[in-house]
Design an enzyme around this catalytic site. Structure first.
Site, short mmCIF file in Angstrom:
data_model
loop_
_atom_site.label_atom_id
_atom_site.label_comp_id
_atom_site.label_asym_id
_atom_site.label_seq_id
_atom_site.Cartn_x
_atom_site.Cartn_y
_atom_site.Cartn_z
N ASP A 31 29.08 65.62 25.56
CA ASP A 31 29.23 64.30 24.92
C ASP A 31 29.83 63.26 25.87
OD1 ASP A 31 31.76 65.24 25.18
OD2 ASP A 31 32.31 65.09 23.06
N HIS A 125 46.57 37.15 42.76
CA HIS A 125 46.77 35.77 43.18
C HIS A 125 48.08 35.19 42.66
CE1 HIS A 125 42.36 34.76 44.31
NE2 HIS A 125 42.93 35.63 45.10
N LYS A 187 35.54 26.36 47.09
CA LYS A 187 34.67 26.96 46.06
C LYS A 187 35.02 26.39 44.69
CE LYS A 187 35.11 31.45 44.18
NZ LYS A 187 35.01 32.91 44.29
N SER A 218 31.69 41.00 43.77
CA SER A 218 31.47 41.46 42.40
C SER A 218 30.01 41.19 42.02
CB SER A 218 32.45 40.74 41.49
OG SER A 218 32.30 41.16 40.17
N GLY A 220 28.34 38.94 43.47
CA GLY A 220 27.74 38.48 44.72
C GLY A 220 27.45 36.99 44.72
N THR A 222 29.42 34.35 44.81
CA THR A 222 30.21 33.59 45.80
C THR A 222 29.56 33.72 47.18
OG1 THR A 222 32.22 34.04 44.54
CG2 THR A 222 32.50 33.38 46.85
C1 R5P Z 1 37.90 35.74 43.59
O1 R5P Z 1 38.95 35.13 43.60
C2 R5P Z 1 37.63 36.90 44.50
O2 R5P Z 1 38.36 36.82 45.69
C3 R5P Z 1 36.15 36.97 44.83
O3 R5P Z 1 35.78 35.78 45.50
C4 R5P Z 1 35.33 37.13 43.60
O4 R5P Z 1 35.81 38.19 42.82
C5 R5P Z 1 33.89 37.34 43.95
O5 R5P Z 1 33.16 37.39 42.77
P1 R5P Z 1 31.59 37.25 42.76
O6 R5P Z 1 31.04 38.24 43.74
O7 R5P Z 1 31.24 37.59 41.34
O8 R5P Z 1 31.26 35.84 43.09
#
Ligand code: R5P
Length: 291
Positions: A31, A125, A187, A218, A220, A222
């Site tokens: 499961d 942060h 950004k 994450s 990608g 950014t």
């Molecule tokens: C944000 O403050 C982190 O340092 C990364 O820039 C962020 O997590 C990247 O996320 P993603 O790949 O979704 O743009």
């Protein structure tokens, strides 16, 4: 001290530190429930549990809790844990009313079953690690020198690009260690998935290897937006280096479509892109702190 775990990194950390290694058996019931089993040899010993993430964050956490609690339950004298990617660290405040402060829940649960914590470049942060873990000693190790070494060995004319404010400390330090230029972008996150990036200076990218660095890749988005902007500015080669490669969904395809030549991450999270070995960072860090 005995190192326990089931990853290549755990085994390598044990070898680097010259400590015995015990492999934890990990299986799933039909499961999907988890079955964790330690070999003999835990009782009365100091245990260093090294666990790199390999699935989704919630599965990883349950596995981590099961391992740490079981080590204690089996009579370990102490349980120190290495969590290379500290999951939920981005949720360290109540962004919207009623929301859980997940990072604090994770740390409080961990404090119930571990005696000391080591992690690598956590995404904090607003806080530092001692604000997250209040009851047990916690240490931040860093992959920055390992990344600088990788870049130095591989490329002869790099420029480091920091895609946002958070990446400045990482990218700036990497550039300083290499002795090369770092470029800082602005950004703006228009939605959780959408970002815009701006370069506020003129840079000649001709003949240079342009390396975008960040702590987390994450979705990608950014890095993809950054890569597109760099390609518009005629950067011939664009590489992405992330410390923690979450690489959600179609992240890699998105980056390649944006003109990225290669994506490289460390193995804090095991991926096909994990070309920077983190075991040396862990063993040197642990050796330095536990001496
Ligand atoms: C944000 O403050 C982190 O340092 C990364 O820039 C962020 O997590 C990247 O996320 P993603 O790949 O979704 O743009």
């Amino acid at each position: 001290m005995i190192v326990v775990g089931h990853s290549r990194v755990a085994r390598q950390v044990a070898a680097n530190l010259n400590f015995p290694f015990l492999e934890i058996e990990r299986a799933e019931f039909p499961d999907g429930e988890l079955d964790i089993r330690f070999p003999e040899g835990i009782a009365g010993n100091d245990i260093l549990l090294v666990q790199t993430i390999h699935g989704n964050p919630n599965d990883y956490l349950i596995e981590l809790f099961f391992m740490a609690y079981t080590a204690k339950d089996l009579g370990a004298k102490s349980v120190k844990v290495v969590i290379p990617y500290l999951v939920y660290s981005r949720q360290d405040t109540r962004f919207r009313s009623g929301e859980s402060i997940s990072s604090s829940i994770v740390s409080q649960l961990l404090e119930e079953c571990v005696d000391e914590v080591f992690t690598i470049d956590p995404h904090l942060h607003r806080n530092n690690i001692s604000h997250i873990f209040k009851k047990v000693p916690a240490h931040e190790l860093t992959a920055i020198p390992a990344i600088a070494d990788y870049i130095k060995k591989r490329w002869n004319s790099p420029i480091i690009v920091c895609p946002d404010k958070g990446a400045v400390a990482i990218g700036g330090k990497i550039a300083e260690l290499i002795g090369c230029k770092a470029v800082y972008l602005e950004k703006i996150r228009t939605t959780p998935e959408k970002v815009e990036v701006k370069l506020n200076e003129e840079v000649d990218f001709n003949g240079r290897q342009v390396i975008i660095v960040d702590d987390i890749i994450s979705t990608g988005n950014t890095m993809a937006e950054t890569a597109k902007m760099l390609k518009d500015k005629k950067a011939p080669f664009v590489y992405c280096i992330g410390i923690h490669g979450l690489l959600i969904g179609n992240c890699l395809d998105k980056l390649l479509a944006a003109g990225v030549d290669e994506v490289i991450t460390t193995d804090t999270i095991r991926r096909g892109t994990s070309k920077i070995d983190i075991s040396g960072v862990i063993s040197d860090g642990v050796r330095g702190i536990l001496k």
